[in-house]
Design an enzyme around this catalytic site. Structure first.
Site, PDB file in Angstrom:
ATOM      1  N   ASN A  61      39.581  31.190  26.338  1.00 17.52           N
ATOM      2  CA  ASN A  61      40.207  31.669  27.571  1.00 17.52           C
ATOM      3  C   ASN A  61      39.303  31.243  28.715  1.00 17.52           C
ATOM      4  OD1 ASN A  61      41.999  32.890  25.874  1.00 17.52           O
ATOM      5  ND2 ASN A  61      41.425  34.995  26.378  1.00 17.52           N
ATOM      6  N   GLU A  79      44.274  31.126  26.904  1.00 18.06           N
ATOM      7  CA  GLU A  79      44.627  31.712  28.205  1.00 18.06           C
ATOM      8  C   GLU A  79      44.048  30.873  29.323  1.00 18.06           C
ATOM      9  OE1 GLU A  79      43.552  35.818  28.980  1.00 18.06           O
ATOM     10  OE2 GLU A  79      44.119  36.389  26.944  1.00 18.06           O
ATOM     11  N   TYR A 129      38.924  30.912  32.948  1.00 17.32           N
ATOM     12  CA  TYR A 129      39.461  31.263  34.271  1.00 17.32           C
ATOM     13  C   TYR A 129      38.626  30.728  35.433  1.00 17.32           C
ATOM     14  CZ  TYR A 129      42.864  34.307  32.080  1.00 17.32           C
ATOM     15  OH  TYR A 129      43.919  34.765  31.334  1.00 17.32           O
ATOM     16  N   GLU A 184      38.598  37.998  23.198  1.00 17.47           N
ATOM     17  CA  GLU A 184      37.507  38.226  24.147  1.00 17.47           C
ATOM     18  C   GLU A 184      36.564  39.354  23.727  1.00 17.47           C
ATOM     19  OE1 GLU A 184      39.225  38.694  28.049  1.00 17.47           O
ATOM     20  OE2 GLU A 184      40.129  36.717  28.026  1.00 17.47           O
TER      21      GLU A 184
END
Ligand code: IFM
Length: 454
Positions: A296, A356, A298, A166
């Site tokens: 990743n 992730e 979310y 990230e």
């Protein structure tokens, strides 16, 4: 058909990072990192906690490996704490630190768990920060030396390497928003930091390949699905800016396309003529071909036009009836599907891993010690379905890592947020698998998910 089956070589795993779980912040010759310094500074962490002990994984790693083995977890993504291995970030090597990761890798392999190693998950040695941190080119120059030590030691056994985790967080969140270490609030520094992080990545890739010729090498980006709050031109413009700032600023150069021209122009207008730090060949170094992209994912970002004075006149639109995790992040599995397709069709990475995805919920053990985290199961199930749909669309998705193995230090939020599929009692350091861990175990065993929501 009641089950959705994943490809036979699909990699299922869990992820962690060093500062969030290891503890032992000053043991066995480890140097200070910017996160040690930041967390020790009053007012920086919401619950005034630190990662000094965290999950005490530095001492409990054999039990943690046994726990993963008992849950049947095939792959484990973890990261290396740079100043544990090089206390000043350059020069001297701390043998005890290298030995720790060496034992960890051996322990994982002996347990039949495939290690995926991230070289940098934000623990910059404080000594390098004192010399300018990521806004300074010298920090980028130190990174391939660190990568060389690690991969010379572990490259014979580790077959999956991730240079950076990230870079948006390590640059903008850390040097512009100021929420992460070292807590600066300065646009030019953040833009320089992003460039030097990407340069560090580009320099490290050939070093890793040299020391681990059979390994796969990639980078992990955190990406958002960005949508405009309305069709109003100002909101469309806000969405373009947010996407440029968060996604394209990293995707474009990593895939050899230079920085997005619209964002360069925007920063030139708002921040100033600051791009003198780009040296000849930098962009070729950054655009080095990769074996995979780690994503990743979310949540999504709903953009609406914000205050006109800031560099980024974009606000996060809030909708009251949105489904959210306990951390307040919108649950938007469709965004994962859209993002995977977009990245595949626009940038064509050879392979993608979701490195992730997960959710923070605050469930606690009941009187029998069970944690019924049904929301997390629901969250994961919906995201796994999105990933499966992307696979059916031709996206070369090779694996999926749940964040996180266990509850841990959630950066500026401290221990208030719990992302683990294993609950941690931070007083006793006991680990308790949540219902989601057993549900995930079943997904792994069958390599499939039920079509009907559990
Ligand atoms: O805990 C973090 C992790 O370190 C990086 N990705 C996002 C997670 C949840 O915020």
């Amino acid at each position: 058909m009641t089950q959705l089956t994943f490809p036979s070589h699909f990699v299922w795993g869990v992820a962690t990072s060093s500062y969030q779980i290891e503890g032992a912040w000053n043991e066995d010759g480890k140097g200070e990192s910017i996160w040690d310094r930041f967390a020790h500074t009053p007012g920086k962490i919401q619950d005034a906690s630190t990662g000094d002990i965290a999950c005490d994984h530095y001492h409990r790693w054999p039990q943690d490996i046994a726990l993963m083995q008992s849950l049947g977890i095939p792959a484990y993504r973890f990261s290396i704490n740079w100043p544990r291995v090089m206390p000043e970030g350059q020069g001297r090597v701390n043998q005890a630190g290298l030995d720790f990761y060496d034992r960890l890798v051996d322990g994982l392999l002996a347990a039949g768990i495939e290690p995926f190693v991230t070289l940098y998950h934000w623990e910059l040695p404080q000594a390098l920060q004192d010399e300018g941190g990521w806004p300074a080119r010298k920090t980028a120059e130190s990174f391939p030396v660190f990568a060389d030590y690690i991969t010379r030691r572990l490259g014979d056994r580790v077959r999956h390497w991730i240079t950076l985790n990230e870079p948006w967080c390590a640059s903008f969140l850390s040097y512009q928003v100021g929420e992460h270490a070292p807590g600066w609030c300065d646009w030019p520094s953040a833009i320089r930091a992003a460039h030097h992080l990407l340069l560090a990545h580009g320099w490290a890739v050939p070093v890793i390949r040299q020391n681990a010729p059979k390994a796969e090498v990639g980078i992990t980006l955190n990406l958002e699905w960005v949508t405009p709050a309305s069709n109003h031109p100002a909101d469309l413009q806000a969405a373009r800016l947010r996407d440029g700032y968060f996604n394209r600023w990293f995707l474009d150069p990593v895939f050899g396309r230079f920085y997005p021209a619209d964002m360069m122009h925007h920063y030139q207008q708002t921040v100033g003529d600051i791009f003198d730090f780009i040296q000849p060949n930098d962009m070729d170094i950054i655009g080095v071909p990769l074996d995979f992209l780690g994503i990743n994912y979310y949540t999504r970002f709903v953009a609406r036009s914000g205050p006109q004075t800031a560099v980024l006149p974009v606000a996060h639109a809030t909708t009251p009836d949105t489904e959210r995790t306990d951390m307040g992040w919108e649950i938007y599995p469709e965004g994962l599907f859209n993002l995977l397709n977009r990245v595949h069709f626009t940038y064509q990475p050879a392979k993608i891993y979701i490195t992730e995805n997960g959710a923070s919920y605050h469930d606690t053990p009941n009187k029998n010690g069970r944690i019924h985290d049904q929301h997390r199961i629901h969250f994961l199930h919906r995201h796994f379905i999105a990933a499966h749909r992307a696979l059916s669309n031709g996206v070369p998705l090779a694996g999926y890592f749940v964040w996180s193995l266990m509850d841990n230090f959630e950066w500026a939020k401290g221990y208030q947020e719990r992302f683990g599929i294993v609950w941690v009692d931070f007083q006793t350091q006991q680990r308790y698998p949540k219902d989601s861990a057993f549900w995930f175990q079943n997904v792994i065993q069958t390599n499939s998910i039920p079509l009907i929501d559990p």
